[in-house]
Design an enzyme around this catalytic site. Structure first.
Site, short mmCIF file in Angstrom:
data_model
loop_
_atom_site.label_atom_id
_atom_site.label_comp_id
_atom_site.label_asym_id
_atom_site.label_seq_id
_atom_site.Cartn_x
_atom_site.Cartn_y
_atom_site.Cartn_z
N GLN A 52 -8.97 -12.09 3.78
CA GLN A 52 -7.84 -10.87 4.27
C GLN A 52 -8.60 -10.20 5.05
O GLN A 52 -9.01 -9.17 4.65
CB GLN A 52 -7.22 -10.32 3.24
CG GLN A 52 -6.14 -9.28 3.71
CD GLN A 52 -5.66 -8.64 2.11
OE1 GLN A 52 -5.27 -7.49 2.38
NE2 GLN A 52 -5.30 -9.28 1.18
N TRP A 100 1.09 -1.36 -0.13
CA TRP A 100 0.05 0.00 0.10
C TRP A 100 1.24 1.17 0.07
O TRP A 100 0.70 2.27 -0.84
CB TRP A 100 -1.16 -0.21 1.05
CG TRP A 100 -1.86 0.97 1.30
CD1 TRP A 100 -2.11 2.09 0.37
CD2 TRP A 100 -2.80 1.35 2.41
NE1 TRP A 100 -3.15 3.16 0.69
CE2 TRP A 100 -3.49 2.80 2.13
CE3 TRP A 100 -2.79 0.91 3.76
CZ2 TRP A 100 -4.19 3.26 2.90
CZ3 TRP A 100 -3.85 1.37 4.54
CH2 TRP A 100 -4.57 2.76 4.27
N TYR A 123 -4.13 -8.54 7.72
CA TYR A 123 -3.32 -7.21 7.35
C TYR A 123 -3.22 -6.46 8.62
O TYR A 123 -3.96 -6.42 9.53
CB TYR A 123 -3.68 -6.71 6.01
CG TYR A 123 -5.09 -6.05 6.46
CD1 TYR A 123 -5.31 -4.53 6.94
CD2 TYR A 123 -6.40 -6.69 5.64
CE1 TYR A 123 -6.56 -4.03 6.74
CE2 TYR A 123 -7.55 -5.83 5.86
CZ TYR A 123 -7.49 -4.71 6.30
OH TYR A 123 -8.74 -4.16 6.53
N TYR A 172 -4.29 0.94 -4.53
CA TYR A 172 -3.02 1.62 -3.98
C TYR A 172 -2.19 2.41 -5.07
O TYR A 172 -1.66 1.99 -5.70
CB TYR A 172 -2.40 0.56 -3.40
CG TYR A 172 -2.61 -0.51 -2.37
CD1 TYR A 172 -3.80 -0.05 -1.77
CD2 TYR A 172 -2.11 -1.60 -2.18
CE1 TYR A 172 -4.15 -1.07 -0.80
CE2 TYR A 172 -2.77 -2.57 -1.35
CZ TYR A 172 -3.88 -2.20 -0.51
OH TYR A 172 -4.09 -3.28 0.32
N ARG A 213 -2.44 8.55 8.61
CA ARG A 213 -2.02 8.25 10.09
C ARG A 213 -2.25 9.19 11.05
O ARG A 213 -2.79 9.11 12.32
CB ARG A 213 -0.77 7.12 10.55
CG ARG A 213 -1.10 5.99 9.74
CD ARG A 213 0.51 5.42 9.85
NE ARG A 213 1.49 6.07 9.19
CZ ARG A 213 2.71 5.62 9.44
NH1 ARG A 213 3.12 4.59 9.88
NH2 ARG A 213 3.66 6.35 8.69
N ASP A 264 1.35 -8.72 -1.92
CA ASP A 264 -0.14 -8.39 -1.81
C ASP A 264 -0.07 -6.71 -2.18
O ASP A 264 0.55 -5.99 -1.82
CB ASP A 264 -0.79 -8.53 -0.50
CG ASP A 264 -2.03 -8.03 -0.55
OD1 ASP A 264 -2.99 -9.08 -0.90
OD2 ASP A 264 -2.40 -7.09 0.02
N GLN A 271 14.48 -2.12 5.91
CA GLN A 271 13.22 -2.70 6.62
C GLN A 271 12.64 -4.16 6.32
O GLN A 271 12.17 -4.86 7.02
CB GLN A 271 11.96 -1.87 6.56
CG GLN A 271 12.26 -0.22 7.09
CD GLN A 271 11.25 0.69 6.75
OE1 GLN A 271 10.47 0.65 5.74
NE2 GLN A 271 10.78 1.54 7.62
N ARG A 309 8.93 0.16 3.54
CA ARG A 309 8.94 1.22 2.84
C ARG A 309 10.44 1.31 2.07
O ARG A 309 10.89 1.94 1.26
CB ARG A 309 8.55 2.43 3.04
CG ARG A 309 7.17 2.46 3.38
CD ARG A 309 6.71 3.83 4.13
NE ARG A 309 6.67 4.83 2.74
CZ ARG A 309 6.22 6.03 3.19
NH1 ARG A 309 5.49 6.64 4.31
NH2 ARG A 309 6.03 6.98 2.06
N GLY A 312 3.86 -4.41 5.67
CA GLY A 312 4.37 -3.29 4.84
C GLY A 312 5.49 -2.63 5.11
O GLY A 312 5.69 -2.59 6.42
#
Length: 310
Positions: free
Chosen positions: A173, A21, A201, A57, A227, A52, A285, A281, A279
């Site tokens: 999901q 996403w 998720y 997205y 967020r 996924d 990570q 980025r 997820g």
């Protein structure tokens, strides 16, 4: 990296899959495509065997990035979703009409630059009256070979049962984390009883349980990051959520892993859960994904978390 049977499909998947996403560059603040491609390729190099994504997205951006990242490589399993569409003014709406889904699947195949989608999912059960038409269309796409397996996302038990009158639901999901545990009540037991493969998720609750989130960081999130206004990122819930993250950090420190790894392991501890979508980025990570895929909580650690959560 160990793999697990994914419900009634013919796929065996790693305990962690790469969620994309944020890699689409929309609703999470700015994201560089080259960084996204490097992140995907790093995850694949580490052994993650499924990705996924969804058409919505980045308004197609995520699928394009995934297609570029996997081109010329041994292809991982590709899971994507339909039902959220947008117009030339970037206005988003929901549709489960047959003509809409058939257009969506062709666009997803084009953006991903693949011949067949391994798992095609209805993203949201909206509009509710169109569920039967949408699911019948996915069943037809499977028979035609456009997609290999079909599943749903964010459905409740009643909606699953409606779909199953038309064709078996192979996968589900749902959201599932220490902060969002609603799936435990009905949906996860139903999936386990009916051999529906379940990939959850947001096991780290969109970063809240990563161990890296603070009030200061939330205040500094880009305006385009959803967020910043998210309910769980605001009081009165924020204090409790950060205290939970502190507990996960303490448990992880004793075993040289992050709070995020502990949060993911907690979600995977549920026997109804096949795997978790996580997820990231940045390439560095992705290394945590590999660690989390093989990390397991002891029963004592699990009970310690449960006592806090009650």
């Amino acid at each position: 990296m160990q793999t697990h049977q994914f419900g009634r499909t013919d796929m065996r998947i790693t305990a962690i899959g790469l969620g994309t996403w944020a890699l689409g560059g929309n609703q999470w603040g700015p994201q560089d495509d080259q960084e996204s491609i490097a992140t995907i390729q790093r995850a694949l190099d580490l052994g993650i065997n499924w990705i996924d994504t969804a058409a919505i997205y980045g308004l197609g951006g995520s699928e394009k990035v995934v297609g570029r990242a996997i081109k010329g490589r041994k292809q991982p399993y590709i899971f994507t979703k339909c039902s959220l569409i947008w117009d030339e003014e970037m206005q988003v709406r929901s549709s489960l009409r047959a003509s809409s889904i058939r257009h969506e699947v062709e666009e997803s195949l084009r953006r991903l630059d693949i011949e067949t989608i391994d798992l095609y999912q209805i993203h949201w059960p909206n509009p509710d009256p169109e569920i039967e038409e949408g699911w019948n269309t996915l069943a037809e796409l499977k028979r035609e070979g456009k997609v290999r397996h079909i599943g749903v996302s964010n459905f409740n038990v009643a909606q699953l049962q409606r779909a199953e009158k038309i064709a078996p639901v192979e996968t589900l999901q749902p959201p599932y984390s220490l902060i969002h545990r609603q799936a435990e009540h009905e949906i996860l037991p139903y999936c386990q009883q009916n051999t529906i493969g379940t990939i959850v998720y947001s096991p780290m609750a969109s970063g809240l349980l990563s161990g890296h989130m603070t009030r200061e960081r939330i205040a500094q999130l880009p305006d385009g990051d959803w967020r910043k206004q998210g309910q769980e990122f605001q009081e009165p819930r924020l204090t409790r959520n950060l205290a939970l993250a502190d507990l996960l950090t303490a448990i992880g420190k004793a075993r040289n892993v992050t709070a995020g790894t502990v949060a993911i392991a907690w979600a995977l501890h549920n026997p109804a859960v096949t795997a978790a979508i996580v997820g990231v980025r940045h390439p560095y990570q992705a290394d945590e994904l590999a660690i989390a895929a093989d990390f397991h909580l002891s029963e004592a650690e699990y009970q310690q978390i449960e006592q806090f959560s009650v």
